[in-house]
Design an enzyme around this catalytic site. Structure first.
Site, PDB file in Angstrom:
ATOM      1  N   CYS B  98       0.892  -1.087   0.152  1.00 36.88           N
ATOM      2  CA  CYS B  98      -0.104   0.145  -0.101  1.00 36.88           C
ATOM      3  C   CYS B  98       0.742   1.323   0.040  1.00 36.88           C
ATOM      4  CB  CYS B  98      -0.761  -0.135   1.382  1.00 36.88           C
ATOM      5  SG  CYS B  98      -1.631   1.514   1.674  1.00 36.88           S
ATOM      6  N   CYS B 102      -3.994   7.344  -1.652  1.00 39.19           N
ATOM      7  CA  CYS B 102      -5.300   7.217  -2.394  1.00 39.19           C
ATOM      8  C   CYS B 102      -6.447   7.823  -1.468  1.00 39.19           C
ATOM      9  CB  CYS B 102      -5.639   6.138  -3.227  1.00 39.19           C
ATOM     10  SG  CYS B 102      -5.814   4.650  -1.991  1.00 39.19           S
ATOM     11  N   THR B 189      -4.519   5.331   7.596  1.00 39.43           N
ATOM     12  CA  THR B 189      -3.545   5.000   6.796  1.00 39.43           C
ATOM     13  C   THR B 189      -2.527   6.185   6.445  1.00 39.43           C
ATOM     14  OG1 THR B 189      -4.784   3.219   5.668  1.00 39.43           O
ATOM     15  CG2 THR B 189      -2.970   4.061   4.444  1.00 39.43           C
ATOM     16  N   GLU B 255      -0.879   2.302   9.777  1.00 37.40           N
ATOM     17  CA  GLU B 255      -1.957   3.007  10.284  1.00 37.40           C
ATOM     18  C   GLU B 255      -1.792   3.488  11.809  1.00 37.40           C
ATOM     19  OE1 GLU B 255      -2.005   0.286   8.259  1.00 37.40           O
ATOM     20  OE2 GLU B 255      -3.180   1.409   6.483  1.00 37.40           O
ATOM     21  N   HIS B 290     -13.468   4.885  -3.056  1.00 40.83           N
ATOM     22  CA  HIS B 290     -12.209   3.903  -2.666  1.00 40.83           C
ATOM     23  C   HIS B 290     -12.367   2.666  -3.083  1.00 40.83           C
ATOM     24  CE1 HIS B 290      -8.852   4.356  -0.163  1.00 40.83           C
ATOM     25  NE2 HIS B 290      -9.322   3.630   0.904  1.00 40.83           N
ATOM     26  N   TYR B 294      -9.207  -0.827  -4.934  1.00 39.32           N
ATOM     27  CA  TYR B 294      -8.738  -2.125  -4.405  1.00 39.32           C
ATOM     28  C   TYR B 294      -8.616  -3.134  -5.605  1.00 39.32           C
ATOM     29  CZ  TYR B 294      -8.785  -1.094   0.536  1.00 39.32           C
ATOM     30  OH  TYR B 294      -8.308  -0.691   1.769  1.00 39.32           O
ATOM     31  N   CYS B 297      -4.568  -0.766  -6.884  1.00 45.81           N
ATOM     32  CA  CYS B 297      -3.563  -0.950  -6.053  1.00 45.81           C
ATOM     33  C   CYS B 297      -3.205  -2.341  -5.793  1.00 45.81           C
ATOM     34  CB  CYS B 297      -3.313  -0.292  -4.966  1.00 45.81           C
ATOM     35  SG  CYS B 297      -4.901  -0.924  -3.982  1.00 45.81           S
ATOM     36  N   GLU B 441      -6.494  -5.710   5.517  1.00 45.36           N
ATOM     37  CA  GLU B 441      -6.488  -4.491   4.991  1.00 45.36           C
ATOM     38  C   GLU B 441      -7.652  -4.799   3.768  1.00 45.36           C
ATOM     39  OE1 GLU B 441      -3.698  -2.984   2.397  1.00 45.36           O
ATOM     40  OE2 GLU B 441      -4.244  -0.993   2.553  1.00 45.36           O
TER      41      GLU B 441
HETATM   42  C1  LIG Z   1      -5.331  -1.771   7.127  1.00 44.29           C
HETATM   43  C2  LIG Z   1      -6.488  -0.767   7.045  1.00 44.29           C
HETATM   44  C3  LIG Z   1      -6.284   0.438   6.697  1.00 44.29           C
HETATM   45  C4  LIG Z   1      -7.444   1.192   6.641  1.00 44.29           C
HETATM   46  N1  LIG Z   1      -7.410   2.562   6.303  1.00 44.29           N
HETATM   47  C5  LIG Z   1      -8.365   3.339   6.691  1.00 44.29           C
HETATM   48  C6  LIG Z   1      -8.245   4.885   6.166  1.00 44.29           C
HETATM   49  O1  LIG Z   1      -7.122   5.333   5.794  1.00 44.29           O
HETATM   50  N2  LIG Z   1      -9.262   5.748   6.677  1.00 44.29           N
HETATM   51  C7  LIG Z   1     -10.303   5.199   7.081  1.00 44.29           C
HETATM   52  O2  LIG Z   1     -11.387   6.205   7.554  1.00 44.29           O
HETATM   53  N3  LIG Z   1     -10.508   4.068   7.707  1.00 44.29           N
HETATM   54  C8  LIG Z   1      -9.679   3.200   7.210  1.00 44.29           C
HETATM   55  N4  LIG Z   1      -9.694   1.709   7.502  1.00 44.29           N
HETATM   56  C9  LIG Z   1     -11.021   1.376   8.095  1.00 44.29           C
HETATM   57  C10 LIG Z   1     -11.827   0.536   7.400  1.00 44.29           C
HETATM   58  O3  LIG Z   1     -12.892   1.310   6.622  1.00 44.29           O
HETATM   59  C11 LIG Z   1     -12.984  -0.181   8.585  1.00 44.29           C
HETATM   60  O4  LIG Z   1     -12.033  -1.157   9.165  1.00 44.29           O
HETATM   61  C12 LIG Z   1     -14.027  -0.927   7.866  1.00 44.29           C
HETATM   62  O5  LIG Z   1     -15.023   0.354   7.621  1.00 44.29           O
HETATM   63  C13 LIG Z   1     -14.746  -1.574   9.121  1.00 44.29           C
HETATM   64  O6  LIG Z   1     -14.850  -1.065  10.309  1.00 44.29           O
HETATM   65  P1  LIG Z   1     -14.593  -1.766  11.561  1.00 44.29           P
HETATM   66  O7  LIG Z   1     -12.996  -1.997  11.520  1.00 44.29           O
HETATM   67  O8  LIG Z   1     -14.662  -0.792  12.791  1.00 44.29           O
HETATM   68  O9  LIG Z   1     -15.169  -3.060  11.660  1.00 44.29           O
HETATM   69  P2  LIG Z   1     -16.743  -3.364  12.226  1.00 44.29           P
HETATM   70  O10 LIG Z   1     -17.629  -2.170  11.785  1.00 44.29           O
HETATM   71  O11 LIG Z   1     -16.650  -3.526  13.567  1.00 44.29           O
HETATM   72  O12 LIG Z   1     -16.874  -4.731  11.466  1.00 44.29           O
HETATM   73  C14 LIG Z   1     -16.903  -5.847  11.942  1.00 44.29           C
HETATM   74  C15 LIG Z   1     -18.145  -6.777  11.562  1.00 44.29           C
HETATM   75  O13 LIG Z   1     -19.118  -6.078  11.969  1.00 44.29           O
HETATM   76  C16 LIG Z   1     -20.246  -6.096  11.078  1.00 44.29           C
HETATM   77  N5  LIG Z   1     -21.062  -4.974  11.590  1.00 44.29           N
HETATM   78  C17 LIG Z   1     -20.415  -3.831  11.851  1.00 44.29           C
HETATM   79  N6  LIG Z   1     -21.488  -2.934  12.370  1.00 44.29           N
HETATM   80  C18 LIG Z   1     -22.644  -3.568  11.936  1.00 44.29           C
HETATM   81  C19 LIG Z   1     -23.980  -3.280  12.266  1.00 44.29           C
HETATM   82  N7  LIG Z   1     -24.444  -1.920  12.876  1.00 44.29           N
HETATM   83  N8  LIG Z   1     -24.770  -4.451  12.029  1.00 44.29           N
HETATM   84  C20 LIG Z   1     -24.359  -5.338  11.434  1.00 44.29           C
HETATM   85  N9  LIG Z   1     -23.326  -5.846  11.252  1.00 44.29           N
HETATM   86  C21 LIG Z   1     -22.381  -4.746  11.508  1.00 44.29           C
HETATM   87  C22 LIG Z   1     -19.445  -5.785   9.684  1.00 44.29           C
HETATM   88  O14 LIG Z   1     -19.908  -6.033   8.617  1.00 44.29           O
HETATM   89  C23 LIG Z   1     -18.280  -6.761   9.842  1.00 44.29           C
HETATM   90  O15 LIG Z   1     -18.664  -7.887   9.698  1.00 44.29           O
HETATM   91  C24 LIG Z   1      -8.696   0.934   7.420  1.00 44.29           C
HETATM   92  C25 LIG Z   1      -8.985  -0.553   7.823  1.00 44.29           C
HETATM   93  C26 LIG Z   1      -7.718  -1.364   7.583  1.00 44.29           C
HETATM   94  C27 LIG Z   1      -7.811  -2.517   8.159  1.00 44.29           C
END
Ligand SMILES: Cc1cc2nc3c(=O)[nH]c(=O)nc-3n(C[C@H](O)[C@H](O)[C@H](O)COP(=O)(O)OP(=O)(O)OC[C@H]3O[C@@H](n4cnc5c(N)ncnc54)[C@H](O)[C@@H]3O)c2cc1C
Lengths: 93, 481
Positions: B98, B102, B189, B255, B290, B294, B297, B441
């Site tokens: 990564c 982006c 990120t 991150e 975004h 995927y 990249c 990721e």
């Molecule tokens: C390496 C990496 C880089 C990233 N970079 C960025 C970045 O630069 N900027 C940024 O803003 N974000 C970034 N993210 C965040 C990414 O967008 C989130 O990880 C993603 O949106 C999931 O949110 P969470 O990690 O809180 O997981 P959760 O939202 O907790 O999800 C876990 C599980 O719970 C489920 N779930 C969650 N909420 C609900 C609900 N209300 N009802 C039913 N099911 C639900 C989901 O579908 C999933 O199966 C990054 C993540 C990673 C791992």
């Protein structure tokens, strides 16, 4: 003499563009100069596309030699023959 | 435009408050845990000066008419949306990981478009502010974090119902000259080595969530902003070289948790303030922009992995085995499928009311949904072909040791024509590229898989498909012309 070198953006080239240009340069006379940015004063522009999609923007109104992956003007050649073919085209001008 | 070196020099001027492993890191640039991510981002700067890549790496600003690094560009055409995809693949092929930039790019395009639509409804002046901000980013060629994901606490509760009100970023005070914000953005990120963060809300909101409906930008070294850098799988290997696998560029983006401890944001950097009905739009815009990435990249990153796996087959002397060829074909098939849908999202993009282009939502969501599966499957095949030694290789220290080094080289030799060290290096690259952090990721970045499936169903137009089926078998319905 001034030769323009115009590369495509290189997203997923199937030929080694830099090596090809190097091989071409090795075969051209020493007094040739090269331009990568502004092609206005160039006699010929060598457009080097990494694949046959040939997406590089071609400078208008110029004498062009177009490499597109393993092809020159649509004809396919082995990669190790591309430089010779470019020189042939250049000499024929 | 900045060169890579100028970008690195500019980071040295920042006073970002960053913590890692229990201490404040004063010299971020030379920290071995962070440096590989800086090298990767620096490459995105250098490529704009490299004739081999500038056709993709440079764009012309719609705001100033100047040449700018494409990572700061507001998408102006389908061609831009296709070039975005191609550019990201080109970089991924060079870094094998990564390159972070982006996210902020997509955030800028989202805020640029939504601010325009809020202004149309409310007569606010967010869009002019967004344009000024983008101009500032373009002219100084800054790296921007795309800050969407809040910690979110109990996922079943909206922001205003969380027992701790700070689990979503919110406004805690409104002043004449700006606002005070509190909360955090998770998994950010490139935050350790960026200049700015552009914050957007993370879930659709109701009027009761008004104080959470906020979008703004801040320099990352603003007083009241602190970062806690995240650990990665095997990150202590960054203290060495060979065992890292990808010693120059590292794994994933580096991150951090970005915390806003009552940070002040001047009004000219606020792009949404309480307009809850536009939050869903902003989330969707950013997610769609975004998700297209995927298949671009990661396609480049996976190109490197496929190459490494094919080399391992050579090094192990199994290249000609039909099941090996078949597995490599499978890897190529999955990778090119992802890239094809990313390109399709660009070719089928459309202009938004603000004038900037926006990917085809279904194709962008398909792209991201596929990577949540294919990346895992591709890594499984890479493990299969490579063999178990990537899980059991001795350390680089043992390789350097005069007693154990020669023994390791002797017993880790594959094909006699290839030095054992090449096989070991390639094994380490595959181990690191297919491990925990890099896979997660692909699962959660740009949204968890279910988020894409919801959008796929919404856009599938099932009612029309039902009509088609009825038409075909002659069930009474309005005939299609
Ligand atoms: C390496 C990496 C880089 C990233 N970079 C960025 C970045 O630069 N900027 C940024 O803003 N974000 C970034 N993210 C965040 C990414 O967008 C989130 O990880 C993603 O949106 C999931 O949110 P969470 O990690 O809180 O997981 P959760 O939202 O907790 O999800 C876990 C599980 O719970 C489920 N779930 C969650 N909420 C609900 C609900 N209300 N009802 C039913 N099911 C639900 C989901 O579908 C999933 O199966 C990054 C993540 C990673 C791992």
């Amino acid at each position: 003499m001034k030769i323009g070198i115009k590369y495509c953006g290189g997203c997923n080239p199937v030929i080694n563009r830099k090596r090809l240009v190097k091989q071409v340069m090795q075969q051209l006379p020493d007094d040739v100069s090269y331009e990568y940015f502004d092609f206005n004063d160039c006699d010929v522009v060598l457009v080097v596309n990494g694949c046959s999609i040939a997406c590089a923007e071609v400078p208008s109104g110029k004498d062009i030699i177009m490499v597109a992956g393993p092809t020159i003007d649509g004809w396919e050649y082995p990669e190790d023959k591309l430089a010779d073919k470019v020189i042939e085209k250049w000499s024929a001008r | 435009m900045k060169t890579g070196q100028e970008y690195i020099d500019s980071l040295r001027q920042l006073k970002t408050e960053l913590y890692f492993m229990g201490e404040r890191i004063e010299n971020i640039v030379d920290n071995p845990y962070i440096r590989p991510h800086i090298n990767t981002a620096a490459l995105t700067y250098d490529m704009a000066f490299d004739p081999e890549f500038m056709d993709l790496a440079v764009a012309t600003s719609n705001l100033t008419g100047e040449k700018i690094n494409r990572f700061t560009h507001i998408q102006q055409s389908k061609d831009d949306m296709v070039k975005k995809s191609k550019f990201l693949r080109a970089i991924g092929q060079k870094t094998g990981t990564c390159f972070q930039r982006c996210v902020g790019w997509d955030a800028m395009n989202s805020v640029y478009s939504v601010s325009f639509e809020i202004d149309k409804k409310y007569g606010t002046n967010y869009h002019a502010r967004a344009c000024d901000y983008v101009k500032y980013i373009q002219q100084n060629d800054l790296m921007v974090v795309g800050g969407m994901t809040d910690p979110k606490g109990d996922r079943g509760l909206p922001p205003h119902k969380q027992p701790d009100p700070d689990l979503f970023v919110h406004v805690v005070e409104t002043r004449e000259d700006g606002i005070i914000v509190r909360g955090a953005k998770a998994h950010q990120t490139g935050a350790a080595n960026s200049h700015e963060i552009l914050v957007m809300p993370t879930v659709a909101m109701k009027p009761e969530d008004k104080e959470y409906a906020v979008s703004f930008a801040l320099p990352l070294d603003t007083p009241g902003v602190m970062l806690i850098f995240g650990r990665q799988t095997n990150d202590e290997r960054k203290l060495g070289t060979l065992d890292q696998g990808n010693p120059t560029y590292g794994v994933v983006g580096g991150e951090a948790l970005v915390v806003f401890n009552d940070a002040f944001v001047p009004w000219e950097r606020v792009f949404m303030f309480g307009e809850t009905e536009f939050v869903g739009m902003m989330v969707e815009r950013f997610a769609t922009y975004h998700r297209q990435n995927y298949g671009a990249c990661k396609a480049g990153v996976i190109d490197v992995l496929i190459g490494a796996t094919a080399l391992m087959a050579d090094y192990n002397g199994v290249t000609k085995a039909s099941h090996i060829k078949d597995k490599i074909i499978e890897m190529v098939l999955m990778n090119e499928t992802m890239h094809a849908s990313s390109l399709a999202a660009g070719y089928e993009s459309r202009a938004l009311p603000a004038g900037n282009y926006y990917p085809h939502t279904t194709y962008a969501n398909i792209t991201k949904q596929n990577i949540t599966r294919y990346h895992y499957e591709i890594c499984r095949l890479a493990h299969d072909i490579t063999g178990g030694f990537i899980a059991t290789l001795p350390s680089e220290k043992d390789l350097e040791d005069p007693v154990t080094g020669p023994i390791i080289k002797k017993y880790f030799q594959g094909n006699a024509n290839v030095p054992a060290m090449d096989r070991i290096k390639m094994g380490r690259l595959i181990e690191n590229a297919t491990g925990g952090t890099s896979l997660v990721e692909s699962m959660h970045g740009a949204g968890s898989p279910q988020a894409q499936r919801v959008m796929l169903l919404r856009d599938a137009n099932l009612e029309r498909l039902k009509e088609l089926a009825k038409n075909v078998c002659g069930i009474d319905c309005e005939k299609e012309e």
